[in-house]
Write an enzyme that holds these catalytic residues in place. Structure first.
Site, mmCIF file in Angstrom:
data_model
loop_
_atom_site.group_PDB
_atom_site.id
_atom_site.type_symbol
_atom_site.label_atom_id
_atom_site.label_comp_id
_atom_site.label_asym_id
_atom_site.label_seq_id
_atom_site.Cartn_x
_atom_site.Cartn_y
_atom_site.Cartn_z
ATOM 1 N N THR A 10 -0.837 0.633 -0.311
ATOM 2 C CA THR A 10 -2.149 1.108 -0.769
ATOM 3 C C THR A 10 -2.208 1.364 -2.272
ATOM 4 O O THR A 10 -3.302 1.542 -2.813
ATOM 5 C CB THR A 10 -2.475 2.457 -0.101
ATOM 6 O OG1 THR A 10 -1.420 3.384 -0.447
ATOM 7 C CG2 THR A 10 -2.567 2.319 1.413
ATOM 8 N N CYS A 66 2.389 -1.113 -3.884
ATOM 9 C CA CYS A 66 2.858 -0.740 -2.547
ATOM 10 C C CYS A 66 1.739 -1.112 -1.575
ATOM 11 O O CYS A 66 0.868 -1.919 -1.913
ATOM 12 C CB CYS A 66 3.276 0.736 -2.472
ATOM 13 S SG CYS A 66 1.975 1.954 -2.716
HETATM 14 C C1 RB5 Z 1 4.758 1.611 3.416
HETATM 15 O O1 RB5 Z 1 4.517 1.439 4.778
HETATM 16 C C2 RB5 Z 1 3.583 2.325 2.777
HETATM 17 O O2 RB5 Z 1 3.546 3.655 3.168
HETATM 18 C C3 RB5 Z 1 3.658 2.226 1.259
HETATM 19 O O3 RB5 Z 1 3.710 0.881 0.900
HETATM 20 C C4 RB5 Z 1 2.504 2.812 0.471
HETATM 21 O O4 RB5 Z 1 1.277 2.329 0.936
HETATM 22 C C5 RB5 Z 1 2.507 4.260 0.262
HETATM 23 O O5 RB5 Z 1 1.643 4.831 -0.408
#
Ligand code: RB5
Length: 147
Positions: free
Chosen positions: A67, A65
């Protein structure tokens, strides 16, 4: 080895590239989505990949995702999953040697594509250290049963 893959929209392109690389290396992949860059919710895909490990369909999983944080929080809710959020090769290696991680969580917005592939390669090529670490990993399983 069978590997389940999942991402949200933020990790989609990285997941696709990791999947192509894994197939080139001879791994069998289960792509659990997402399948495009349309905004979606990371718990849906973390759940799919984590359940694939839990029921024995896959031996390892990779989740991407923005992060890696949301994916790791979600995947660790599922029985038998030890998901590790790794931002470099060292943490990937330690998560295998010491924690016997079976799901690798990556942040597509924190690492470039080349370093993501290096992290995946290190993670897949590092065996579990066993010995004292086996005792500790077994205690992780005990925590699951006491929930
Ligand atoms: C999406 O914007 C973001 O919140 C997701 O990809 C992730 O980083 C969540 O932990």
């Amino acid at each position: 080895m069978k590997i389940a893959l999942g991402s949200d929209h933020a990790g989609f392109e990285a997941k696709e590239s990791i999947e192509r690389w894994l197939i080139d290396q001879g791994f069998a992949c289960f792509d659990k989505g997402t399948h495009d860059t349309e905004s979606c919710d990371y718990p849906d895909f973390a759940g799919e990949v984590a359940r694939s490990i839990s029921i024995g369909e896959s031996e390892m999983g990779i989740l991407v995702c923005g992060t890696g944080i949301g994916m790791s929080i979600c995947a660790n809710k599922i029985e038998k999953v030890r998901a590790a959020l790794c931002h470099d090769e060292h943490t990937a290696q330690m998560s295998r040697e010491h924690n016997d991680s079976n799901v690798l969580c990556l942040g597509a917005r924190l690492n470039d594509q080349e370093s993501l592939l290096r992290i995946v390669g290190k993670w897949l090529n590092t065996p579990f250290g066993g010995d004292r670490h086996a005792r500790r990993v077994s205690k992780i399983g005990d925590l699951e049963q006491r929930r």
